[in-house]
Enzyme design. Structure first.
Site, short mmCIF file in Angstrom:
data_model
loop_
_atom_site.label_atom_id
_atom_site.label_comp_id
_atom_site.label_asym_id
_atom_site.label_seq_id
_atom_site.Cartn_x
_atom_site.Cartn_y
_atom_site.Cartn_z
N GLY A 261 0.83 -1.20 0.00
CA GLY A 261 0.00 0.00 0.00
C GLY A 261 0.86 1.25 0.00
N CYS A 262 0.24 2.39 -0.35
CA CYS A 262 1.01 3.63 -0.46
C CYS A 262 1.55 4.12 0.87
CB CYS A 262 0.15 4.72 -1.12
SG CYS A 262 -1.49 4.92 -0.40
N TYR A 263 0.70 4.21 1.88
CA TYR A 263 1.16 4.63 3.20
C TYR A 263 2.24 3.67 3.71
CZ TYR A 263 -2.58 8.02 4.31
OH TYR A 263 -3.43 9.11 4.35
N THR B 194 4.34 1.85 2.02
CA THR B 194 5.61 2.04 1.33
C THR B 194 6.39 3.21 1.92
OG1 THR B 194 4.67 1.14 -0.70
CG2 THR B 194 6.67 2.46 -0.92
N ALA B 195 5.73 4.36 2.03
CA ALA B 195 6.43 5.54 2.56
C ALA B 195 6.93 5.27 3.97
CB ALA B 195 5.48 6.74 2.56
#
Lengths: 329, 329, 329, 329
Positions: free
Chosen positions: A133-135, A137-138
């Site tokens: 997911g995007c969150y 990954t960061a």
């Protein structure tokens, strides 16, 4: 659709077939997605047999709950899949149901799926890749050097994550109505975001002392981009130089993750690229550190990382098809 | 809901009853509108008889198509109504159906309803006031001095109108999704906006030479505010001084409309107020003029003007309850 | 800097030297422009002789008033120049001084410079190309089929142009302070914008009946993009089909200008690309037409068009180095 | 100027004189501040003697460094002052110089000045009130119940504060240029913001165990508003009910601070009002809590709180002149 745009320009991609599981007969892409009004590519009705015959691999860019149901034929056939949804990122069916509120994929499939955090895990020889997911990954990229090198108190991790609206769902909704979102800041899903379990799983693979994290998500009045501001207490005896060293070493040779020292990055500097920029500041007075990790939620946070996994899977250059650029300002 | 907030502070208003035609039993306002989570006022199910017994007048703040059906009992009883919708602004039932695509109110009712352009028409002795639309208000106030004094070629009127998203519908929709609206400018309804027929009617009351206008609406990435940029060809022999005189005279004594000469106003300077600011520039080279008329679409363009009509109807001070202020910046 | 980014990826560009006329000794780009903090390319002090020896051509990306002073050595030597400023776009020194309020280049140089509206004029065999302004580009591309084919009343042209803040100057200023620009719409320079004279010159090259235009510029709360909304009265006897035909024919084979019929484009669909999208609606009732022309002010409105001129000048593929893509949303 | 607008409508204020220490002779306000182009009030040159003769008290709305120099005459005369700058908020001259990089006021004056956190400190009988900073107000109100009741580990306080651009300086600057700020999130002054020392002082008045805090400031692409997201570790034995009780008791009778339980407020719901809304979520798994405290930086964070102090100083109703309302949306 960002994935489609990336693959269209990928040097190793010979052709792309598009499918939609809601169609019963072919339809032009231009009729289905207004932004692609010049593209008359035929989108075909979804059919696993056809897909496995006409293609060498398949990307799933579907909402939560879909691949949990549709993935079986591919897994059984050992047909290569890169799945952008969260359905097979976790390892436990009841855990999935608890966080996503939908029926889970078969437990065994979830165990076998490879968690594709591309800068740390290799998708070589993998047949089913669950794209993070995007969150997640960061946050994972921001935390990796600290957790892998045991530099922080594992019970002190606080993540204050902020995202633009393109990460909050395509369907019109109250919170993303311009009138509601503009000139506003809205906290949503405190400690409830479905990316939490996959972040925990990966952190625990690196260091099984990590028991729980604090994770807040805030909706920003911007279109694209995620900033994960991460706070953690540093272990006694650990100093700024060691932290700097850990980040420099971990990211010294990763083409898409840039450790930029004490310069805390803006969101804008990574939008339109597949980069994750990370800045770190250590405060010796409080013995606390702050990590600022920014990505473009649609690229590094989704389609871009999917192409990284694709490149690994088929043994292409790591940066193939990902030579992106953002035109500043 | 902006209307409710204005009336709560109106010095002449003793009490407010809230009704909703979708309710079958009482419900707290705090449960129905999240922004009013501290207000436990009971909202009652809609019932004309109750309304006419418990109140001295009624405001309708409903979507298009509702008062066309619900207005009859009040008209028959001669009970005072101020209607914020477009249902009784026009004079002809088939015209209404053509522009609004809904069944119209009875023709006679439409003829009798008073078009409440408060700065020019008086609601004294009126029982049914149709409150003008937001675009219509900004545009008519901008054009009045020119059309009333026959200073322009009536066939040359071009309106390039721009509005924030709060004027484009409360329900989440594609065009107002933050991801779509942010950092963007979208033209919608070229020459199709339903405010066109009411603008035409009022212009023709002032000057029956006006036959048709060009009217474009554009969605701005802002929350509130409308700017009507109006172009028109000036009649031969008419000069800048005459134009300036017409505006100064027309608006010299109207508390809510400010003619500010050649200074072309920003949208922000009127947001939060019931003011319409108007700037005018005449270009002798092209013999064309530009009028820049700005209002807050929710105040002057709706609730604020409704309160002006209310004050006229009940013979209160014109500015009663409308002493608003915007806190700059 | 957008130009630099484009040229770095241009297949025919072997090397790039950077110069700054404010430097006295070399300086790293990373020290001068924070957005390029990873680029240590040396920027050299400006010196015409060095430039003409070390390079095959030069781009000037300077503010108004600079190349008026610096262009002479190159013109005398016949050294190829593409100038992104407005200094040599006009033909008359006093006209330039009237609109730009700065000393003009020598009259002869202004006469000789080629106005590089790339989709219509060819820079082949030209040595000094004056790259058009952003508003001018959007407006001229929108008007060309109408004016070239004499389809409109030349005295009726009204341009309502809107631009994002990146087109309004890099230096911090009151109007572009976020607090002032956000959630606001500001008209500036009514009929005073310095792009007006170059628009007039080019229109008159196409049709000498064009005497004057109405030109308004509005500052939008967006970062990039220009929309020119153009109104014009159609000549008697001209109908919708003819207009459609004129646009289809004019733009049928131009790779960067897309006539999309009655679909009026958003600004966002061209941002990040070198495209100009144009939609046209004809209103038979008023006999007026509306043209909606959108571009990215930094690409098609400046650096992108400069690269088009570069490709023409050196006989490269028209689209070389301009194969850009915007990642929707 | 927001302060001026509030005072103009304050029922107890009979007259307002405006002074500017940069003027040498009278000037109309309309000439000095464009947003007040209709207000011709004379602004007079600054002169302490005149001020103390013609008025009963003085507000200073000046930048840092000014009242440090100008406050003496008033302090010596015991003339009532409310100072919106940071110059006399601290207690130690060298501490001030360390954080503000300017010469400090006399040490004694700094000791005597009253820190006007209006909801907790009383300005009755005070002659010099130092009005708190905006970030400090949001943060202190969010933390008060926890620190005063010793419910958290004092070494664990992390503040992730976000502000709109109107809190970052009126003068145009790079970071607040619309092109830079729009669609972006920028961290600035990590652990360096000048509000830190005043926050520490007040926290230590409540509980001298508090030694240091982590304080990050982020610039949001919005015009007004501050959100302080505060994290802290709860002391062993303390549970959610106790925390809820502490907030309910502390704020039960304060008209401007609203504890709204687990509902985490948006910034928008307080903009235009003098309210501070606070939501709190306790996570028993991590034993960490999150406090979300939002204010309008120009009202509660500056001018509004200044009027609260004024009301206390002169024994007016606490809410006098502060009956503000925001018109949702």
């Amino acid at each position: 659709m960002v994935l489609y745009q990336l693959l269209r320009r990928h040097p190793e991609v010979a052709g792309i077939n598009l499918y939609d599981h809601k169609l019963t007969e072919n339809e032009k892409l231009s009729q289905m997605v207004s932004a692609f009004y010049t593209d008359d590519t035929q989108v075909q009705p979804y059919d696993p047999k056809t897909i496995m015959v006409d293609n060498q691999m398949v990307f799933f860019a579907t909402s939560a709950g879909v691949t949990a149901q549709l993935s079986q034929p591919y897994i059984q056939a050992g047909f290569p899949v890169i799945d952008l949804s969260g359905d097979l990122r976790l390892e436990d069916a009841s855990e999935y149901q608890r966080w996503y509120h939908k029926p889970a994929a078969p437990q065994l499939a979830m165990r076998q799926a490879h968690y594709g955090l591309a800068d740390f895990e290799s998708a070589v020889h993998q047949t089913y890749v669950a794209n993070p997911g995007c969150y997640a990954t960061a946050t994972l990229l921001g935390l990796a050097p600290l957790v892998q090198n045991d530099l922080i108190d594992p019970g002190s991790i606080i993540v204050d994550a902020k995202s633009g609206t393109s990460g909050a769902g395509k369907n019109p909704a109250q919170a993303t109505h311009f009138t509601q979102a503009n000139d506003n800041l809205q906290i949503y899903k405190p400690n409830q975001h479905q990316h939490i379990p996959e972040i925990m799983l990966e952190l625990q693979r690196w260091n099984d002392d990590v028991a729980a994290i604090q994770f807040m998500t805030t909706l920003l009045p911007i279109t694209r981009g995620i900033m994960s501001t991460i706070y953690a207490k540093v272990k006694p005896g650990v100093g700024g130089a060691q932290i700097d060293q850990a980040y420099a070493t971990t990211y010294g040779n990763k083409p898409f993750v840039h450790y930029i020292g004490e310069h805390l990055p803006d969101i804008k500097q990574v939008v339109g690229t597949n980069n994750c920029d990370i800045g770190v500041v250590y405060n010796p007075v409080t013995q606390m550190m702050v990590v600022d990790s920014v990505i473009d939620n649609l690229l590094k946070g989704a389609a871009g990382q999917a192409v990284q996994n694709f490149n690994q899977m088929f043994d292409y250059e790591e940066t193939s098809g990902l030579n992106l650029q953002t035109f500043l300002p």
